[in-house]
Design a protein around this motif. Structure first.
Motif, PDB file in Angstrom:
ATOM      1  N   PHE A   1       0.899  -1.186  -0.044  1.00 21.61           N
ATOM      2  CA  PHE A   1       0.079   0.039  -0.051  1.00 21.61           C
ATOM      3  C   PHE A   1       0.860   1.176   0.013  1.00 21.61           C
ATOM      4  O   PHE A   1       1.909   1.352   0.708  1.00 21.61           O
ATOM      5  N   ASP A   2       0.444   2.385  -0.719  1.00 22.79           N
ATOM      6  CA  ASP A   2       1.281   3.523  -1.032  1.00 22.79           C
ATOM      7  C   ASP A   2       0.609   4.783  -0.038  1.00 22.79           C
ATOM      8  O   ASP A   2      -0.602   4.940  -0.147  1.00 22.79           O
ATOM      9  N   PRO A   3       1.133   4.940   1.033  1.00 24.69           N
ATOM     10  CA  PRO A   3       0.494   5.948   2.087  1.00 24.69           C
ATOM     11  C   PRO A   3       0.103   7.264   1.286  1.00 24.69           C
ATOM     12  O   PRO A   3      -0.921   7.856   1.734  1.00 24.69           O
ATOM     13  N   ARG A   4       0.788   7.409   0.330  1.00 24.87           N
ATOM     14  CA  ARG A   4       0.554   8.779  -0.482  1.00 24.87           C
ATOM     15  C   ARG A   4      -0.634   8.757  -1.064  1.00 24.87           C
ATOM     16  O   ARG A   4      -1.484   9.864  -1.315  1.00 24.87           O
ATOM     17  N   ASP A   5      -1.605   7.593  -1.196  1.00 22.09           N
ATOM     18  CA  ASP A   5      -2.697   7.396  -1.834  1.00 22.09           C
ATOM     19  C   ASP A   5      -3.655   7.938  -0.850  1.00 22.09           C
ATOM     20  O   ASP A   5      -4.921   8.452  -1.384  1.00 22.09           O
ATOM     21  N   ASP A   6      -3.422   8.075   0.670  1.00 23.14           N
ATOM     22  CA  ASP A   6      -4.482   8.707   1.453  1.00 23.14           C
ATOM     23  C   ASP A   6      -4.264  10.296   1.622  1.00 23.14           C
ATOM     24  O   ASP A   6      -5.037  10.894   2.356  1.00 23.14           O
ATOM     25  N   TRP A   7      -3.071  10.631   0.864  1.00 25.57           N
ATOM     26  CA  TRP A   7      -3.241  12.221   0.905  1.00 25.57           C
ATOM     27  C   TRP A   7      -4.512  12.949   0.538  1.00 25.57           C
ATOM     28  O   TRP A   7      -5.157  12.518  -0.394  1.00 25.57           O
TER      29      TRP A   7
END
Length: 198
Positions: free
Chosen positions: A17-23
């Motif tokens: 999972f890429d945490p930047r997707d939740d930005w």
């Protein structure tokens, strides 16, 4: 009996999972914009995006992203890099803001098209922009410290900004942060404090 299959490193990484997707949108938009100029090898898009992502207010994210773009364009236009800027460039930028025209929408232009045709920023507007720049450099110093232990600064960095970033010039960042703070204070401006986690 079925034998266990061990996947290669590339397969495992690709599925993470890429945490930047939740930005928030504003953070992702700034990162995407910077990627077009700096590419994926440069850490600036992630550092700047993570900084914008940590602000809880949409208005603050928009204002700070807009101010960052002004600073980034100024530094890049003079052959520099935002993450390697020092006091002379910070001071020159602060003086530049005193006379630089502001962006206004172009009548009859493309959607969102802007041109530098407005009056220079007011003292309060310049102070706010410098405050945004100061906040960005403070963020980079904290992000650099978090490389050694990303959980160490969890109380300062919200989950949306927990991205591993490498900022090799933390000392320059601290210098520019102090320079921008001193410049704004010399003009009678007060800076925003780092917001609480939440």
């Amino acid at each position: 009996m079925t034998e266990l299959q061990i996947r290669g490193k590339a397969e495992v990484v690709a599925g993470l999972f890429d945490p930047r997707d939740d930005w928030p949108f504003e953070a992702r938009a700034l990162r995407d914009e910077l990627l077009q100029t700096y590419g994926t090898a440069d850490m600036l898009p992630d550092v700047a995006g993570g900084w914008i992502a940590r602000w809880p207010s949409v208005n603050t994210r928009c204002t700070y992203a807009r101010g960052f773009r002004v600073c980034e364009e100024y530094v890049r236009g003079r052959g520099g890099h935002v993450l390697a800027a020092g006091f002379p460039l910070a001071d020159a930028f602060a003086r530049h803001l005193e006379t630089a025209p502001t962006l206004h929408r172009v009548r009859g232009g493309r959607c969102g098209e802007m041109a530098p045709t407005g009056k220079p920023r007011s003292d309060a507007s310049r102070a706010n922009l410098l405050s945004a720049c100061s906040s960005f450099y403070t963020h980079t110093v904290h992000a650099r410290a978090a490389e050694a232990d990303p959980w160490l600064l969890r109380s300062w960095l919200p989950a949306s900004a927990m991205t591993a970033v490498a900022v090799p010039t933390a000392l320059a960042h601290a210098s520019l942060c102090a320079a921008m703070t001193a410049t704004a204070k010399a003009r009678g401006a007060s800076h925003s404090k780092i917001p609480p986690d939440g």
